[in-house]
Scaffold this motif. Structure first.
Motif, PDB file in Angstrom:
ATOM      1  N   ALA A  26       0.842  -1.204   0.000  1.00 21.06           N
ATOM      2  CA  ALA A  26       0.000   0.000   0.000  1.00 21.06           C
ATOM      3  C   ALA A  26       0.875   1.251   0.000  1.00 21.06           C
ATOM      4  O   ALA A  26       0.566   2.241  -0.681  1.00 21.06           O
ATOM      5  N   ALA A  27       1.978   1.214   0.733  1.00 22.22           N
ATOM      6  CA  ALA A  27       2.908   2.350   0.745  1.00 22.22           C
ATOM      7  C   ALA A  27       3.557   2.524  -0.629  1.00 22.22           C
ATOM      8  O   ALA A  27       3.716   3.651  -1.113  1.00 22.22           O
ATOM      9  N   GLN A  28       3.919   1.427  -1.274  1.00 23.13           N
ATOM     10  CA  GLN A  28       4.512   1.510  -2.600  1.00 23.13           C
ATOM     11  C   GLN A  28       3.518   2.046  -3.629  1.00 23.13           C
ATOM     12  O   GLN A  28       3.900   2.739  -4.568  1.00 23.13           O
ATOM     13  N   THR A  37       1.515  -6.788  -9.430  1.00 23.79           N
ATOM     14  CA  THR A  37       1.606  -7.889  -8.481  1.00 23.79           C
ATOM     15  C   THR A  37       0.617  -8.976  -8.890  1.00 23.79           C
ATOM     16  O   THR A  37      -0.069  -8.843  -9.911  1.00 23.79           O
ATOM     17  N   THR A  38       0.545 -10.047  -8.102  1.00 24.17           N
ATOM     18  CA  THR A  38      -0.426 -11.094  -8.411  1.00 24.17           C
ATOM     19  C   THR A  38      -1.838 -10.566  -8.179  1.00 24.17           C
ATOM     20  O   THR A  38      -2.052  -9.624  -7.421  1.00 24.17           O
ATOM     21  N   HIS A  39      -2.783 -11.185  -8.840  1.00 29.71           N
ATOM     22  CA  HIS A  39      -4.152 -10.681  -8.798  1.00 29.71           C
ATOM     23  C   HIS A  39      -4.731 -10.720  -7.382  1.00 29.71           C
ATOM     24  O   HIS A  39      -5.378  -9.773  -6.942  1.00 29.71           O
ATOM     25  N   ARG A  40      -4.496 -11.796  -6.660  1.00 26.52           N
ATOM     26  CA  ARG A  40      -5.069 -11.924  -5.320  1.00 26.52           C
ATOM     27  C   ARG A  40      -4.473 -10.880  -4.368  1.00 26.52           C
ATOM     28  O   ARG A  40      -5.179 -10.294  -3.546  1.00 26.52           O
ATOM     29  N   ARG A  41      -3.172 -10.638  -4.471  1.00 26.60           N
ATOM     30  CA  ARG A  41      -2.539  -9.617  -3.636  1.00 26.60           C
ATOM     31  C   ARG A  41      -3.060  -8.235  -3.995  1.00 26.60           C
ATOM     32  O   ARG A  41      -3.276  -7.398  -3.119  1.00 26.60           O
ATOM     33  N   ALA A  42      -3.267  -7.991  -5.270  1.00 24.79           N
ATOM     34  CA  ALA A  42      -3.791  -6.692  -5.699  1.00 24.79           C
ATOM     35  C   ALA A  42      -5.175  -6.447  -5.107  1.00 24.79           C
ATOM     36  O   ALA A  42      -5.485  -5.334  -4.665  1.00 24.79           O
ATOM     37  N   LYS A  43      -6.020  -7.477  -5.055  1.00 21.98           N
ATOM     38  CA  LYS A  43      -7.356  -7.326  -4.493  1.00 21.98           C
ATOM     39  C   LYS A  43      -7.286  -7.040  -2.995  1.00 21.98           C
ATOM     40  O   LYS A  43      -8.093  -6.271  -2.469  1.00 21.98           O
ATOM     41  N   GLU A  44      -6.342  -7.635  -2.293  1.00 21.82           N
ATOM     42  CA  GLU A  44      -6.208  -7.386  -0.860  1.00 21.82           C
ATOM     43  C   GLU A  44      -5.635  -5.992  -0.585  1.00 21.82           C
ATOM     44  O   GLU A  44      -6.081  -5.301   0.319  1.00 21.82           O
ATOM     45  N   ILE A  48      -7.040  -2.117   1.440  1.00 23.68           N
ATOM     46  CA  ILE A  48      -6.270  -1.275   2.367  1.00 23.68           C
ATOM     47  C   ILE A  48      -6.111   0.131   1.801  1.00 23.68           C
ATOM     48  O   ILE A  48      -6.310   1.126   2.509  1.00 23.68           O
ATOM     49  N   SER A  49      -5.764   0.253   0.532  1.00 25.71           N
ATOM     50  CA  SER A  49      -5.514   1.571  -0.037  1.00 25.71           C
ATOM     51  C   SER A  49      -6.801   2.384  -0.174  1.00 25.71           C
ATOM     52  O   SER A  49      -6.780   3.606   0.027  1.00 25.71           O
ATOM     53  N   ASP A  50      -7.923   1.736  -0.470  1.00 26.72           N
ATOM     54  CA  ASP A  50      -9.187   2.472  -0.507  1.00 26.72           C
ATOM     55  C   ASP A  50      -9.554   2.977   0.883  1.00 26.72           C
ATOM     56  O   ASP A  50     -10.057   4.089   1.043  1.00 26.72           O
ATOM     57  N   ARG A  51      -9.284   2.177   1.898  1.00 27.84           N
ATOM     58  CA  ARG A  51      -9.550   2.612   3.264  1.00 27.84           C
ATOM     59  C   ARG A  51      -8.640   3.770   3.650  1.00 27.84           C
ATOM     60  O   ARG A  51      -9.065   4.702   4.338  1.00 27.84           O
ATOM     61  N   SER A  60      -7.589  15.276   9.898  1.00 30.96           N
ATOM     62  CA  SER A  60      -7.527  15.573  11.325  1.00 30.96           C
ATOM     63  C   SER A  60      -6.327  14.842  11.909  1.00 30.96           C
ATOM     64  O   SER A  60      -5.723  13.980  11.257  1.00 30.96           O
ATOM     65  N   ILE A  61      -5.989  15.176  13.130  1.00 29.58           N
ATOM     66  CA  ILE A  61      -4.858  14.519  13.789  1.00 29.58           C
ATOM     67  C   ILE A  61      -5.120  13.027  13.927  1.00 29.58           C
ATOM     68  O   ILE A  61      -4.238  12.202  13.682  1.00 29.58           O
ATOM     69  N   HIS A  62      -6.336  12.687  14.310  1.00 33.77           N
ATOM     70  CA  HIS A  62      -6.677  11.277  14.486  1.00 33.77           C
ATOM     71  C   HIS A  62      -6.551  10.505  13.176  1.00 33.77           C
ATOM     72  O   HIS A  62      -6.017   9.387  13.139  1.00 33.77           O
ATOM     73  N   SER A  63      -7.018  11.108  12.071  1.00 35.70           N
ATOM     74  CA  SER A  63      -6.928  10.463  10.763  1.00 35.70           C
ATOM     75  C   SER A  63      -5.476  10.287  10.338  1.00 35.70           C
ATOM     76  O   SER A  63      -5.103   9.256   9.780  1.00 35.70           O
ATOM     77  N   ARG A  64      -4.655  11.290  10.598  1.00 30.73           N
ATOM     78  CA  ARG A  64      -3.238  11.173  10.252  1.00 30.73           C
ATOM     79  C   ARG A  64      -2.554  10.081  11.059  1.00 30.73           C
ATOM     80  O   ARG A  64      -1.703   9.359  10.558  1.00 30.73           O
ATOM     81  N   ARG A  65      -2.945   9.929  12.318  1.00 31.71           N
ATOM     82  CA  ARG A  65      -2.362   8.868  13.144  1.00 31.71           C
ATOM     83  C   ARG A  65      -2.820   7.490  12.673  1.00 31.71           C
ATOM     84  O   ARG A  65      -2.043   6.532  12.706  1.00 31.71           O
ATOM     85  N   GLN A  66      -4.067   7.381  12.236  1.00 24.86           N
ATOM     86  CA  GLN A  66      -4.541   6.115  11.694  1.00 24.86           C
ATOM     87  C   GLN A  66      -3.772   5.742  10.427  1.00 24.86           C
ATOM     88  O   GLN A  66      -3.401   4.586  10.230  1.00 24.86           O
ATOM     89  N   ALA A  67      -3.517   6.721   9.571  1.00 26.51           N
ATOM     90  CA  ALA A  67      -2.765   6.464   8.340  1.00 26.51           C
ATOM     91  C   ALA A  67      -1.310   6.136   8.659  1.00 26.51           C
ATOM     92  O   ALA A  67      -0.714   5.264   8.023  1.00 26.51           O
ATOM     93  N   PHE A  68      -0.736   6.821   9.648  1.00 34.11           N
ATOM     94  CA  PHE A  68       0.661   6.574  10.020  1.00 34.11           C
ATOM     95  C   PHE A  68       0.831   5.167  10.572  1.00 34.11           C
ATOM     96  O   PHE A  68       1.888   4.553  10.401  1.00 34.11           O
ATOM     97  N   LYS A  69      -0.201   4.643  11.199  1.00 31.09           N
ATOM     98  CA  LYS A  69      -0.156   3.283  11.736  1.00 31.09           C
ATOM     99  C   LYS A  69       0.061   2.262  10.617  1.00 31.09           C
ATOM    100  O   LYS A  69       0.736   1.259  10.805  1.00 31.09           O
ATOM    101  N   ILE A  70      -0.465   2.554   9.437  1.00 35.99           N
ATOM    102  CA  ILE A  70      -0.312   1.646   8.301  1.00 35.99           C
ATOM    103  C   ILE A  70       0.931   1.978   7.484  1.00 35.99           C
ATOM    104  O   ILE A  70       1.699   1.100   7.112  1.00 35.99           O
ATOM    105  N   LEU A  71       1.169   3.273   7.228  1.00 36.61           N
ATOM    106  CA  LEU A  71       2.245   3.663   6.315  1.00 36.61           C
ATOM    107  C   LEU A  71       3.606   3.778   6.986  1.00 36.61           C
ATOM    108  O   LEU A  71       4.622   3.590   6.325  1.00 36.61           O
ATOM    109  N   THR A  72       3.643   4.136   8.253  1.00 38.91           N
ATOM    110  CA  THR A  72       4.868   4.267   9.058  1.00 38.91           C
ATOM    111  C   THR A  72       5.926   5.180   8.435  1.00 38.91           C
ATOM    112  O   THR A  72       7.119   4.945   8.585  1.00 38.91           O
ATOM    113  N   ASN A  73       5.489   6.199   7.724  1.00 41.37           N
ATOM    114  CA  ASN A  73       6.413   7.151   7.130  1.00 41.37           C
ATOM    115  C   ASN A  73       5.687   8.492   7.016  1.00 41.37           C
ATOM    116  O   ASN A  73       4.643   8.579   6.373  1.00 41.37           O
TER     117      ASN A  73
END
Length: 123
Positions: A26-28, A37-44, A48-51, A60-73
Motif C-alpha cells: 500500500a505504501a509503494q 503484483t499477483t491478482h489476489r494480492r492486488a485485491k487485498e 487497504i488503499s481504498d480505506r 484531522s490529527i486522528h486520521s493522520r495517526r490512523q494512516a501513520f499506523k499503516i504507512l509508518t512514514n
C-alpha cells in the motif's frame, strides 16, 4: 466448510508477515501510483488503499495517526493527505482499479496492475 471466509487469504504466510507485506505494498502504491503484483494480492491491497484514501479525506490529527499506523512514514502520510486524498473528495469509493495483464512466466500466476483511478479536476 467455507463459512465467513471471504477475502481472507493467507498467502502462505503468518499474520505478521502478511500484514507487513500488504502495508508495504500500500505504501509503494502511494509512492509510485501503480504497482504490478499477483491478482489476489492486488485485491487485498486494494481494500487497504481504498480505506487509506477514505481516512485521508478527513484531515484531522486522528486520521493522520490512523494512516501513520499503516504507512509508518511521515512523508507518505503527507503525500496521502495533501496530494492523493483531495483528488477524490467528491467520490464515494472505488479509488483504485485492478487490471489483469496476463500470467507470470515462471509459475503462471495471474498478474495484475493496481493503480489509482484518475479523477478529473472539477474546479
Amino acid at each position: 466448510m467455507k463459512h465467513r471466509k471471504n477475502g481472507t487469504t493467507t498467502f502462505g504466510k503468518r499474520k505478521a508477515h502478511r500484514k507487513s507485506m500488504l502495508y508495504n505494498m500500500a505504501a509503494q502504491l502511494i509512492i509510485h501510483n501503480r504497482i504490478e503484483t499477483t491478482h489476489r494480492r492486488a485485491k487485498e491491497v486494494q481494500k487497504i488503499s481504498d480505506r487509506l484514501i477514505t481516512v485521508g479525506k478527513n484531515d484531522s490529527i486522528h486520521s493522520r495517526r490512523q494512516a501513520f499506523k499503516i504507512l509508518t512514514n511521515r512523508d507518505l502520510v503527507k503525500k496521502l493527505f495533501d496530494d492523493i486524498a483531495p483528488k477524490y473528495k467528491n467520490r464515494n469509493g472505488g479509488y483504485t482499479r485492478v487490471i489483469k495483464i496476463g500470467h507470470r512466466r515462471g509459475d503462471a500466476a495471474p498478474i495484475s496492475i493496481l493503480e489509482y483511478v484518475e479523477e478529473a479536476e472539477k474546479n
